[in-house]
Enzyme design. Structure first.
Site, PDB file in Angstrom:
ATOM      1  N   SER A 158      -9.715   1.833   3.042  1.00 53.68           N
ATOM      2  CA  SER A 158      -8.795   2.577   2.211  1.00 53.68           C
ATOM      3  C   SER A 158      -7.804   1.698   1.455  1.00 53.68           C
ATOM      4  O   SER A 158      -7.166   2.184   0.521  1.00 53.68           O
ATOM      5  CB  SER A 158      -8.022   3.589   3.046  1.00 53.68           C
ATOM      6  OG  SER A 158      -7.142   2.949   3.955  1.00 53.68           O
ATOM      7  N   LYS A 184       0.842  -1.197   0.000  1.00 52.30           N
ATOM      8  CA  LYS A 184       0.000   0.000   0.000  1.00 52.30           C
ATOM      9  C   LYS A 184       0.880   1.252   0.000  1.00 52.30           C
ATOM     10  O   LYS A 184       1.972   1.246   0.582  1.00 52.30           O
ATOM     11  CB  LYS A 184      -0.905  -0.045   1.240  1.00 52.30           C
ATOM     12  CG  LYS A 184      -2.010   0.987   1.298  1.00 52.30           C
ATOM     13  CD  LYS A 184      -2.893   0.740   2.526  1.00 52.30           C
ATOM     14  CE  LYS A 184      -3.934   1.809   2.751  1.00 52.30           C
ATOM     15  NZ  LYS A 184      -4.765   1.541   3.955  1.00 52.30           N
ATOM     16  N   SER A 215     -10.205  -0.641   6.938  1.00 50.16           N
ATOM     17  CA  SER A 215      -9.501  -0.438   5.670  1.00 50.16           C
ATOM     18  C   SER A 215      -8.930  -1.693   5.018  1.00 50.16           C
ATOM     19  O   SER A 215      -8.515  -1.642   3.856  1.00 50.16           O
ATOM     20  CB  SER A 215      -8.369   0.576   5.846  1.00 50.16           C
ATOM     21  OG  SER A 215      -8.905   1.866   5.933  1.00 50.16           O
TER      22      SER A 215
END
Ligand SMILES: *[C@@H]1O[C@H](CO)[C@@H](O)[C@H](O)[C@H]1NC(C)=O
Length: 528
Positions: free
Chosen positions: A200, A116, A224
Site C-alpha cells: 500500500s 505516507k 506494504s
C-alpha cells in the site's frame, strides 16, 4: 534506500537562482547537477553552498507539479509550511558553520520528505490531513505529530506533504486496485504505466523512484513497503516492529505494523528509530536493538563477506525458465564462475520453511482474524486522539462510505474488511487462538530455520516472503535486482530475525554496491 540507489539524474539548473540568495556568488552561479543524489550528496551540496533547502524544496515542488498529474503519488502538499521549515534549516546550517565548527547540522537538516497519508503531521505550521486515502478523514486534525514525524523534524527534515496509498492501507475490501484511493486516484508505476505500482505504500515508492522528493516514509503490515519498493526500483527498509513508533499513525495491527522507508533508507532509519512513550511497549522492547553509533556504520562495502545466507529457493524462486528473473538470480546463486559473488555462495544453502502454505494464507494462519480485530481497536484509538474530526469511530467511517459511494468502477468492491472489522469485539478467544497459531508458525518457521542453520539472513525475490516476515514483526530490506523483459523492476529481499537491521544493512548495501542495478525511470510513456 541505501545511498546510491533511489535518487537519480536530476539536473538542478533551476535551483541555481534560489541558491544564490544564500550561497557564495560563484558557487551559486554554477549549474548544480544532482545525479543519483542522496542525503549525503544533498548535505554536501548544502555545505558547499551550491544549494539551499529552500531551493531544493522549490525544485521538488515544481517536479511534483509536473509529474504528479500523471503519477498520482502525492495526496497533499504543504508548500508554505515546507518553505518556512526550509528557511529555518538554512538558517540553522549557516549558524552551525558560521559558529566556527560547533555542532554540525542534524542528519536530515533541510532534507524534504513525504510521509505516507496514514501518518499524522500536524506541527510545522502546515495543515496536512492524514486520511489513509479516505474522504471520510478529510478535515480531521491530529493533536500533534506522529512519533516518527516528530523524530524527522528533530533531525531537521522538511515535511513537504503526504504520499498516496491504497485506501485504508489495502484493508477496505479485497480486489481494490493497488495504489488506488478516492483522494489521489490511481498511482502509476513510473517504469511501466500499465504495471502495478504495488501497495500500500505506493505513493512513497513512486515519488522516490521518480525523484519527486529526497526521502519518503511508508508503513507495512504485510508487504506494504517491500512490494512497492520492489516494483518501483527503490530500496525499502521494513524495520523490526517497535523499532519505529506507531503513535499518530493509522495502523492495522500492532503485532505487525511498522513504519519504514522507501528511499535513502539507512539515514532515515537512523533518524526515526527509538522509544516513544505513546507506543511504549513495542518501542521499549525494540529499542534494545538500536546499535550504539547508529546504523550508518553498517554501510560496509564488504558486508556480504562471511555472511551465511539461506536462499528460500523452493518456496519463492519460481520463475518461468528463460525469464530475466531466473537469469539474474541464477547468476547470483548458481553459476559460481560467472558470479561476482563467489564469497556470497560459499555458505548459501537451500532451505524450506515448514507450513509456508499456511503462512501465506491469511485465513488459515489466523493473520486475517487478528488483523480484523486489531484494526478496529487501533483505528478507534487513533480517531479518539484527533483534535477535531468529522468521524470518531470505524462505525462512523462505514456510515460515511454508505452515504458517499466511491467512484463507480470501484463500487463493486464495497467495504467488506471494514464491515468484518466492525463486527469484532476486541481480543477474544478467536484472536487469542490466532495469536498462539501465529507464534507457533514463527517458532517452527523462521526462528528455527535461522537458528538451526546459523543464518545471518534469508534471501527471497521481491516481496514474496512478506507474510513470513510480517507475522513475527521481522525486518526486511529490498534492493533493486533487475528489470523484467517488459521493463517492470524487481528486487531481491534480505530478511532476518528481530533486531537484525545492522546485518541486513551490511548485506543489502554490499549487494547494492556490487550490482548497481537501479536506473531512474525515463518517464517516456507519460505525457507530462
Ligand atoms: C486539509 O483539509 C482541509 C479541509 O478540511 C483543507 O482546507 C486543507 O487545505 C487540507 N490541507 C492540505 C495541506 O491540503
Amino acid at each position: 534506500m541505501l545511498p546510491f540507489a533511489a535518487r537519480c539524474l536530476l539536473l538542478l539548473l533551476a535551483a541555481a537562482a534560489a541558491a544564490a540568495a544564500a550561497a557564495a556568488d560563484a558557487a551559486a552561479a554554477a549549474a548544480f547537477e544532482l545525479e543519483e543524489a542522496t542525503v549525503d550528496s544533498i548535505r554536501r551540496a548544502f555545505a558547499d553552498g551550491e544549494l539551499t533547502s529552500r531551493g531544493l524544496v522549490e525544485l521538488y515542488l515544481s517536479r511534483v507539479a509536473a509529474l504528479d498529474p500523471a503519477l498520482h503519488a502525492v495526496v497533499e502538499l504543504d508548500p508554505d509550511g515546507a518553505l518556512a521549515a526550509a528557511d529555518r534549516a538554512d538558517a540553522a546550517r549557516r549558524l552551525a558553520y558560521e559558529g566556527g565548527g560547533a555542532l554540525p547540522p542534524p542528519l536530515l537538516n533541510g532534507i524534504p520528505v513525504l510521509v505516507k497519508d496514514n501518518i499524522a503531521a500536524a506541527g510545522g505550521g502546515g495543515a496536512l490531513n492524514a486520511t489513509c486515502g479516505s474522504l471520510a478523514l478529510v478535515g480531521s486534525r491530529p493533536a500533534g505529530d506522529a512519533g516518527v514525524v516528530d523524530r524527522l523534524r528533530r533531525a531537521g527534515a522538511v515535511v513537504l506533504g503526504t504520499a498516496s496509498l491504497s485506501e485504508w492501507c489495502n484493508f477496505r475490501a479485497p480486489g481494490i486496485p493497488a495504489g488506488w484511493s478516492p483522494r489521489a486516484g490511481q498511482g502509476k508505476n513510473p517504469y511501466v504505466p500499465s504495471a502495478t505500482p504495488c501497495a500500500s505504500s505506493s505513493g512513497s515508492a513512486i515519488a522516490a523512484a521518480a525523484n519527486m522528493v529526497a526521502v519518503t516514509i511508508g508503513t507495512e503490515t504485510d508487504g506494504s513497503i517491500m512490494c512497492p519498493s520492489s516494483y518501483n526500483s527503490v530500496v525499502g527498509i521494513k524495520p523490526t516492529v517497535g523499532l519505529t513508533s506507531r503513535a499518530g499513525v493509522i495502523i492495522i495491527s500492532p503485532r505487525m505494523d511498522t513504519v519504514g522507508t522507501v528511499s535513502d533508507a539507512v539515514h532515515v532509519l537512523e533518524a526515526i528509530v527509538g522509544y516513544d512513550p505513546r507506543d511504549a511497549d513495542a518501542t521499549r522492547m525494540a529499542s534494545q536493538y538500536i546499535p550504539e553509533g547508529g546504523y550508518r556504520q553498517f554501510l560496509n562495502i564488504d558486508g556480504l563477506r562471511g555472511k551465511r545466507l539461506g536462499i528460500l529457493r523452493k518456496d519463492f524462486f519460481q520463475f518461468p525458465s528463460g525469464s530475466v528473473q531466473q537469469k539474474v538470480f541464477d547468476e547470483h546463486f548458481n553459476t559460481i564462475s560467472f558470479s561476482p559473488f563467489s564469497w556470497f555462495l560459499d555458505d548459501a544453502m537451500e532451505l524450506k520453511i515448514p507450513n509456508m502454505n499456511i503462512i501465506n494464507d491469511a485465513v488459515q494462519s489466523g493473520e486475517r482474524a487478528l488483523m480484523l480485530a486489531e484494526f478496529k481497536l487501533s483505528l478507534n484509538s487513533y480517531l479518539s486522539e484527533l483534535a477535531t474530526s468529522p468521524v470518531r469511530s470505524l462505525s462512523d467511517i462505514i456510515d460515511f462510505n454508505n452515504k458517499h459511494p466511491v467512484e463507480e468502477r470501484m463500487a463493486e468492491f464495497g467495504q467488506s474488511y471494514l464491515l468484518q472489522s466492525e463486527a469484532t469485539d476486541g481480543i477474544g478467544p478467536t484472536e487469542k487462538k490466532a495469536i498462539a497459531k501465529l507464534n507457533k508458525l514463527c517458532e517452527s518457521g523462521l526462528e528455527k530455520i535461522m537458528r538451526v542453520n546459523q543464518l545471518d539472513a534469508i534471501v527471497s525475490p521481491g516481496a514474496s516472503a512478506h507474510s513470513l516476515l510480517a507475522i513475527g514483526g521481522y525486518p526486511a530490506i529490498t534492493v533493486p535486482a533487475g528489470y523484467a523483459s517488459n521493463g517492470v523492476p524487481f528486487a531481491i529481499c534480505f530478511g532476518g530475525l528481530k533486531g537484525s537491521e545492522p546485518t541486513l544493512i551490511e548485506i543489502a548495501y554490499s549487494f547494492e554496491q556490487a550490482t548497481k542495478v537501479r536506473r531512474p525511470p525515463t518517464l517516456q510513456h507519460f505525457v507530462i
